[in-house]
Design a protein around this motif. Structure first.
Motif, PDB file in Angstrom:
ATOM      1  N   ALA A 133       0.830  -1.235  -0.001  1.00 47.62           N
ATOM      2  CA  ALA A 133       0.039   0.008  -0.009  1.00 47.62           C
ATOM      3  C   ALA A 133       0.808   1.255  -0.023  1.00 47.62           C
ATOM      4  CB  ALA A 133      -0.971  -0.020   1.419  1.00 47.62           C
ATOM      5  N   ARG A 134       1.858   1.333   0.765  1.00 51.71           N
ATOM      6  CA  ARG A 134       2.851   2.206   0.842  1.00 51.71           C
ATOM      7  C   ARG A 134       3.373   2.834  -0.410  1.00 51.71           C
ATOM      8  NH1 ARG A 134       8.093   3.193   4.586  1.00 51.71           N
ATOM      9  NH2 ARG A 134       8.411   1.008   4.313  1.00 51.71           N
ATOM     10  N   GLU A 135       3.689   1.920  -1.243  1.00 54.56           N
ATOM     11  CA  GLU A 135       4.242   2.040  -2.583  1.00 54.56           C
ATOM     12  C   GLU A 135       3.076   2.689  -3.375  1.00 54.56           C
ATOM     13  OE1 GLU A 135       6.782  -0.970  -4.255  1.00 54.56           O
ATOM     14  OE2 GLU A 135       6.042  -0.412  -6.316  1.00 54.56           O
ATOM     15  N   ARG A 136       1.952   2.053  -3.405  1.00 54.37           N
ATOM     16  CA  ARG A 136       0.835   2.596  -4.159  1.00 54.37           C
ATOM     17  C   ARG A 136       0.593   3.907  -4.121  1.00 54.37           C
ATOM     18  NH1 ARG A 136      -2.139  -2.340  -2.743  1.00 54.37           N
ATOM     19  NH2 ARG A 136      -3.639  -0.909  -1.473  1.00 54.37           N
ATOM     20  N   GLU A 137       0.464   4.186  -2.862  1.00 54.22           N
ATOM     21  CA  GLU A 137       0.183   5.824  -2.493  1.00 54.22           C
ATOM     22  C   GLU A 137       1.275   6.648  -2.959  1.00 54.22           C
ATOM     23  OE1 GLU A 137      -0.307   5.640   1.789  1.00 54.22           O
ATOM     24  OE2 GLU A 137      -1.887   4.338   1.500  1.00 54.22           O
ATOM     25  N   GLN A 138       2.600   6.141  -2.794  1.00 55.96           N
ATOM     26  CA  GLN A 138       3.666   6.932  -3.433  1.00 55.96           C
ATOM     27  C   GLN A 138       3.783   7.369  -4.899  1.00 55.96           C
ATOM     28  OE1 GLN A 138       7.652   5.301  -3.070  1.00 55.96           O
ATOM     29  NE2 GLN A 138       8.483   7.069  -2.022  1.00 55.96           N
ATOM     30  N   ARG A 139       3.469   6.237  -5.334  1.00 58.96           N
ATOM     31  CA  ARG A 139       3.254   6.183  -6.781  1.00 58.96           C
ATOM     32  C   ARG A 139       2.398   7.020  -7.617  1.00 58.96           C
ATOM     33  NH1 ARG A 139       4.149   1.692 -10.320  1.00 58.96           N
ATOM     34  NH2 ARG A 139       3.686   0.143  -8.781  1.00 58.96           N
ATOM     35  N   GLU A 140       1.140   6.748  -6.706  1.00 59.96           N
ATOM     36  CA  GLU A 140       0.077   7.579  -7.331  1.00 59.96           C
ATOM     37  C   GLU A 140       0.299   9.263  -7.168  1.00 59.96           C
ATOM     38  OE1 GLU A 140      -3.010   6.249  -4.876  1.00 59.96           O
ATOM     39  OE2 GLU A 140      -4.049   5.117  -6.178  1.00 59.96           O
ATOM     40  N   ARG A 141       1.019   9.559  -6.073  1.00 61.68           N
ATOM     41  CA  ARG A 141       1.343  10.948  -5.847  1.00 61.68           C
ATOM     42  C   ARG A 141       2.345  11.383  -6.913  1.00 61.68           C
ATOM     43  NH1 ARG A 141       4.400  11.363  -1.229  1.00 61.68           N
ATOM     44  NH2 ARG A 141       3.676   9.290  -0.497  1.00 61.68           N
ATOM     45  N   LEU A 142       3.208  10.653  -7.180  1.00 60.42           N
ATOM     46  CA  LEU A 142       4.225  10.969  -8.249  1.00 60.42           C
ATOM     47  C   LEU A 142       3.871  10.533  -9.668  1.00 60.42           C
ATOM     48  CD1 LEU A 142       7.391   9.339  -6.286  1.00 60.42           C
ATOM     49  CD2 LEU A 142       6.905  11.644  -6.441  1.00 60.42           C
ATOM     50  N   ARG A 143       2.720  10.119  -9.787  1.00 59.36           N
ATOM     51  CA  ARG A 143       2.375   9.686 -11.203  1.00 59.36           C
ATOM     52  C   ARG A 143       3.091   8.495 -11.716  1.00 59.36           C
ATOM     53  NH1 ARG A 143      -0.963  14.382 -14.007  1.00 59.36           N
ATOM     54  NH2 ARG A 143      -2.416  14.738 -12.387  1.00 59.36           N
ATOM     55  N   ASP A 144       3.756   7.969 -11.024  1.00 61.04           N
ATOM     56  CA  ASP A 144       4.622   7.064 -11.477  1.00 61.04           C
ATOM     57  C   ASP A 144       3.627   5.810 -11.642  1.00 61.04           C
ATOM     58  OD1 ASP A 144       7.717   5.203 -10.317  1.00 61.04           O
ATOM     59  OD2 ASP A 144       6.793   5.379 -12.325  1.00 61.04           O
ATOM     60  N   LEU A 145       2.930   5.489 -12.435  1.00 59.27           N
ATOM     61  CA  LEU A 145       2.160   4.290 -12.669  1.00 59.27           C
ATOM     62  C   LEU A 145       2.320   3.601 -14.459  1.00 59.27           C
ATOM     63  CD1 LEU A 145      -1.012   5.493 -11.034  1.00 59.27           C
ATOM     64  CD2 LEU A 145       0.872   3.698 -10.027  1.00 59.27           C
ATOM     65  N   ALA A 146       2.337   2.616 -14.451  1.00 58.84           N
ATOM     66  CA  ALA A 146       2.543   1.953 -15.602  1.00 58.84           C
ATOM     67  C   ALA A 146       1.147   1.972 -16.438  1.00 58.84           C
ATOM     68  CB  ALA A 146       3.255   0.612 -15.577  1.00 58.84           C
ATOM     69  N   VAL A 147       0.797   1.912 -17.818  1.00 61.54           N
ATOM     70  CA  VAL A 147      -0.556   1.850 -18.436  1.00 61.54           C
ATOM     71  C   VAL A 147      -1.198   0.637 -17.574  1.00 61.54           C
ATOM     72  CG1 VAL A 147       0.095   3.020 -20.490  1.00 61.54           C
ATOM     73  CG2 VAL A 147       0.602   0.663 -20.089  1.00 61.54           C
ATOM     74  N   PHE A 148      -0.774  -0.092 -17.379  1.00 60.53           N
ATOM     75  CA  PHE A 148      -1.540  -1.339 -16.971  1.00 60.53           C
ATOM     76  C   PHE A 148      -2.112  -1.187 -15.418  1.00 60.53           C
ATOM     77  CE2 PHE A 148      -0.135  -3.562 -20.641  1.00 60.53           C
ATOM     78  CZ  PHE A 148       1.000  -3.146 -20.793  1.00 60.53           C
ATOM     79  N   GLU A 149      -1.503  -0.312 -14.746  1.00 54.95           N
ATOM     80  CA  GLU A 149      -1.901   0.077 -13.300  1.00 54.95           C
ATOM     81  C   GLU A 149      -2.697   1.070 -13.222  1.00 54.95           C
ATOM     82  OE1 GLU A 149       2.278   0.615 -12.109  1.00 54.95           O
ATOM     83  OE2 GLU A 149       2.502  -1.151 -11.026  1.00 54.95           O
ATOM     84  N   ARG A 150      -3.003   1.875 -14.278  1.00 53.04           N
ATOM     85  CA  ARG A 150      -4.091   2.969 -14.141  1.00 53.04           C
ATOM     86  C   ARG A 150      -5.418   2.515 -13.986  1.00 53.04           C
ATOM     87  NH1 ARG A 150      -0.709   6.229 -18.792  1.00 53.04           N
ATOM     88  NH2 ARG A 150       1.387   6.323 -17.618  1.00 53.04           N
ATOM     89  N   VAL A 151      -6.221   2.889 -13.373  1.00 52.60           N
ATOM     90  CA  VAL A 151      -7.664   2.858 -13.104  1.00 52.60           C
ATOM     91  C   VAL A 151      -8.320   3.659 -14.266  1.00 52.60           C
ATOM     92  CG1 VAL A 151      -9.725   2.901 -11.814  1.00 52.60           C
ATOM     93  CG2 VAL A 151      -7.630   2.188 -10.803  1.00 52.60           C
ATOM     94  N   ASN A 152      -8.853   3.007 -15.119  1.00 51.38           N
ATOM     95  CA  ASN A 152      -9.444   3.868 -16.228  1.00 51.38           C
ATOM     96  C   ASN A 152      -8.703   4.761 -16.930  1.00 51.38           C
ATOM     97  OD1 ASN A 152     -11.997   2.566 -15.911  1.00 51.38           O
ATOM     98  ND2 ASN A 152     -12.539   4.100 -14.235  1.00 51.38           N
ATOM     99  N   GLY A 153      -7.338   4.492 -16.898  1.00 48.76           N
ATOM    100  CA  GLY A 153      -6.562   5.420 -17.723  1.00 48.76           C
ATOM    101  C   GLY A 153      -6.085   6.787 -16.648  1.00 48.76           C
ATOM    102  N   ASN A 154      -6.454   6.831 -15.744  1.00 46.57           N
ATOM    103  CA  ASN A 154      -6.075   7.938 -14.753  1.00 46.57           C
ATOM    104  C   ASN A 154      -4.617   7.617 -14.328  1.00 46.57           C
ATOM    105  OD1 ASN A 154      -5.766   9.702 -12.681  1.00 46.57           O
ATOM    106  ND2 ASN A 154      -7.999   9.299 -11.929  1.00 46.57           N
TER     107      ASN A 154
END
Lengths: 473, 412
Positions: A133-154
């Motif tokens: 969870a910690r990493e999820r939150e961090q990468r959400e903040r940094l917008r460091d998400l791969a295409v496959f990890e984005r919810v509805n492309g967000n």
């Protein structure tokens, strides 16, 4: 006579043994046998060291744990970091040792790479998601998400179902929390999820590969970190190795000439590492549990095929030595027999035998052999051009069939080597005209085409290719 | 064994320690080496049993202070001997490593090379104890790493010896020990840096090193050349090792020959049967025969029969390559036979004839593979001539169709 016998002087006096008039016996600075040939140092000069430093990193990094030990040796008096102390010791403050700079540097690099996969921390993970969870939150903040990890492309929203833990090169053991590390069942589940992505058609293979490349590396790291060794872990490593092998081919097909050789090199590097880890796991599993894995031979075969051309540069362990420790069950297997046949053909420059073996190979074996197609085809054309009768043109159709190419491609290949091709007056067939031109390897190996024979060996899906053992053809 | 009382034990230890002190103060390297030897050492059992019966550890510590600044070192060293005696090899290694590090530090301070033999003894022990320790670790189901550690330390020692002073003569011995470590671990690429140092650093004059070390060095580097198919270099090195080897040491000669013979075969020189017999290398007998007779079937049979042996010594791949030379010999035989029947056209050999000869030897090949072999033989200059794909014929050169195999001449 082609063979000579040792003269009787062998038994009488060893001084006559070496033909150098006994110079080797007398020694002296200018003795021919003074090891100043720098047989190893000059390997580069002889044109053997292709790829220079990159190769070296590869070599060192696969055996990094030797130097990793250095760090843990604390002893009285050596207050500095053992790394630099070691380097200093080697360089000895002696200018004449300047050439060692390279080797020490390579060791520094090896120590660095020791950090990623080879470190065992005896930690037990408690993370229940594919990504903590910690990493999820961090990468959400940094917008460091791969295409496959984005919810509805967000680009700044992910979920526990989509996010997968990224590979992290450096970490400090103190800041690592068990909740950041995934235990075996979670890792297994994660890998299932990842492998299912292989057959996705909505994104390019390169994109899928890049994602899997990174995320499986993280999985490997965590398996190592937690010192997990059992049949499940072995299975996972096997799948990863197969993934890298088939990716190598897929990437080659797609990136030919597009200057993406770096990706290929990286993939090959990870393939090598994963394979080495796997082979170590096999031997550890055997020494601890006395169990031999049925799939062991398959991967030993891949190792041989991957390292066919090993005698050209100093790999960690020459194949000659590597075979020493091979267990009988692996040695006597038909897969290993196949691997050794290919090795023999390669070493003898037997292009015919080599390509015949491809016909009998499984898909993944063929993928690896394809790495050497260019080289073997070059050898074949060189030899045909050199030894062929100049008045009897060699039909291109025959060449193509032997080298597993289309006729037009074979013609193109001949031309790229500067060889003469033309229509045979009597048969009206496109042919190679031997001895008409000098065989000259091209500057860049730009030739690229698909081998339909290998294509035909593919499994029904990538997922299947990676998760199932192939049956010998 | 462990008889006597507390005082007895500490007296014996005191005795041992005094000897060490004497050796150091009189700079007697040989004596010190003997006192420090662990595996196969004469004092190891003595010290170990003395420690067994000594209950008062503080006494030992006090005594050991006499050896300052090597006090801590001796403590660890004796601990090592104790563990070794009781077959706790991992503990023995760990103690030895600490002792060795302390010793090396002091060694660096000493100007002359008087303690070289002692250093060498420690180096040797470090390696042998590490091997035993690794075996112990594996038996307990963990990943062995002690030999790797020994290797790292040996590199440090090498670094300490590689300088301008008199200590440099001892570097080759350490190099050879390193070779043994790396060969055992299979990480032979790590040999590269030491080899480069020995061969190119101006501080070292190869001929200055003791003969025994030079022989060992050439043996290992020769083997490395064999593994990399550099036969000319391998030949030079192994021949050097052989010619400088003590003629009485038959087992050493045998070890060198084991690798030299495949090299010689690859270069086109055949050993006499008497040589094989004398040094018990009869596994090569059939190989040599096959080369003499051009019998591919015999070569394959020989490789199969002695497969395990050849694989273990690492010469299998080299011997496999000899098949081409056997083919060459076969071609020559066919040519000679044809010459007897029809000298005018003997130089034209039908590929079909070769195929028949191979079939007679129970070798299954097709005509395309025969052509491929011919192409390789021509390319390697084993035969001179050309082949026609169309007529399936090999046309040998009328002159010198079978050139002498390219090798440095053995007699000047």
């Amino acid at each position: 006579m082609g063979s000579r016998e040792w003269s009787d002087s062998w038994t009488r006096g060893r001084r006559n043994w070496s033909g150098d008039g006994g110079r080797s016996g007398r020694g002296g600075r200018n003795s021919q046998t003074r090891p100043g040939d720098g047989s190893f140092g000059s390997a580069r000069g002889r044109g053997y060291g292709r790829g220079g430093y990159e190769q070296e990193t590869n070599v060192w990094s696969s055996n990094s744990s030797a130097w990793h030990e250095e760090r843990t040796h604390g002893f009285k008096g050596e207050t500095q970091n053992a790394t630099s102390a070691h380097a200093r010791v080697l360089q000895g403050g002696n200018r004449e040792w300047g050439f060692l700079g390279e080797a020490s540097y390579a060791r520094m690099d090896a120590l660095q790479t020791a950090v990623d996969e080879d470190v065992s921390l005896a930690i037990i993970g408690t993370c229940t998601d594919m990504c903590p969870a910690r990493e999820r939150e961090q990468r959400e903040r940094l917008r460091d998400l791969a295409v496959f990890e984005r919810v509805n492309g967000n680009t700044s929203k992910t979920s526990a179902e989509l996010a997968v833990k990224k590979f992290c090169r450096t970490f400090s053991s103190t800041s690592l929390h068990p909740s950041d590390v995934r235990p075996l069942p979670v890792l297994w589940r994660t890998q299932r999820y990842l492998l299912c992505m292989l057959d996705r058609r909505d994104y390019s293979f390169e994109t899928v590969h890049a994602f899997l490349f990174d995320r499986t590396r993280a999985i490997r790291q965590e398996l190592g970190m937690q010192s997990i060794l059992n049949s499940q872990a072995i299975c996972m490593l096997e799948e990863i190795v197969r993934f890298h092998i088939m990716s190598e081919r897929e990437l080659r097909e797609r990136t030919a000439g597009a200057g993406r050789e770096v990706d290929l090199h990286l993939n090959l590097q990870q393939l090598s590492k994963a394979l080495l880890t796997l082979l170590t796991m096999y031997s550890t599993e055997y020494s601890i549990n006395g169990r031999r894995c049925p799939t062991e031979a398959e991967f030993h075969c891949y190792y041989v095929l991957l390292n066919l051309g090993d005698h050209d540069h100093f790999k960690a362990e020459p194949l000659s030595l590597w075979f020493r420790g091979m267990h009988q069950s692996v040695l006597k297997s038909s897969v290993m027999h196949f691997a050794r046949t290919v090795l023999r053909c390669y070493r003898n420059e037997n292009y015919r035998g080599f390509f015949e073996s491809v016909r009998k190979a499984t898909y993944l074996q063929a993928c690896l052999m394809e790495l050497f197609f260019s080289q073997m085809r070059g050898i074949a054309l060189k030899l045909l051009n050199q030894g062929g009768y100049k008045l009897h043109p060699y039909p291109m159709a025959d060449i193509a069939k032997m080298l597993l190419m289309k006729e037009t491609d074979a013609d193109e290949l001949c031309k790229s080597y500067g060889l003469e091709t033309g229509i045979d007056k009597s048969t009206k067939a496109l042919s190679l005209l031997a001895k008409q031109a000098q065989f000259t390897p091209p500057e860049k190996d730009v030739f690229r085409h698909q081998c339909s024979l290998i294509n035909s060996k593919r499994a029904a899906s990538y997922y299947q290719q990676v998760t199932e053992t192939e049956v010998d053809q | 064994m462990a008889y006597g009382n507390n005082t007895d034990g500490s007296r014996r230890l005191g005795d041992y320690i005094s000897r060490v002190v004497d050796a150091i103060s009189s700079q007697d390297g040989v004596a010190l080496a003997e006192l420090l030897a662990v595996s196969g050492g004469s004092y190891c059992d003595f010290v170990a049993s003395a420690l067994d019966i000594t209950k008062d550890a503080s006494r030992v510590v006090r005594q050991v202070e006499k050896v300052a600044p090597l006090g801590d070192m001796m403590l660890q060293h004796m601990r090592c001997m104790h563990c070794f005696f009781h077959r706790h090899y991992v503990d023995a290694f760990n103690a030895l490593e600490k002792s060795a590090n302390a010793f090396l530090q002091e060694f660096r301070n000493w100007e002359s090379a008087w303690a070289m033999q002692a250093l060498h003894t420690i180096v040797y022990d470090l390696r042998t104890v590490a091997e035993l320790a690794d075996k112990e670790i594996t038996e307990n189901g963990k990943m062995p790493d002690k030999l790797k550690g020994a290797g790292s330390f040996l590199m440090k020692v090498f670094g300490a010896l590689a300088g301008k002073g008199p200590k440099r003569v001892g570097a080759l011995y350490v190099t050879c020990q390193l070779f043994k470590v790396y060969f055992k671990l299979g990480t032979v690429h790590l040999c590269r840096s030491v080899i480069r140092s020995i061969e190119t650093a101006r501080v070292f004059d190869f001929e200055e090193f003791p003969t025994r070390d030079r022989v060992t060095y050439m043996y290992y580097t020769g083997r490395l050349e064999v593994f990399n198919d550099n036969f000319v270099l391998a030949d030079q090195k192994l021949v050097y090792a052989l010619s400088h080897c003590n003629p009485a040491k038959a087992s050493n000669i045998r070890m060198v020959l084991k690798y030299l013979i495949p090299v010689k075969l690859s270069l086109g020189t055949l050993p006499k049967y008497s040589l094989l017999q004398r040094y018990n290398l009869l596994e090569y007998k059939e190989v040599v025969q096959a080369l003499r007779m051009g019998d591919i079937r015999l070569l394959r049979h020989a490789l199969q029969t002695h497969e395990d042996q050849f694989l273990r010594s690492g010469v299998y791949l080299v011997l496999e390559k000899l098949e081409l030379q056997v083919c060459r010999r076969l071609m020559k035989k066919i040519y000679i036979l044809q010459k007897q029947k029809d000298p005018g056209r003997a130089h034209q050999v039908k590929m079909d004839s070769v195929l028949k000869a191979l079939r007679w030897l129970n070798i299954d090949m097709d005509i395309d593979e025969v052509e491929c072999i011919m192409a390789i033989l021509i390319h390697r200059n084993f035969i001179k001539g050309y082949f026609s794909h169309k007529s399936k014929v090999v046309v040998l050169s009328k002159q010198d169709a079978f050139p002498v195999l390219s090798a440095r001449p053995l007699t000047s």
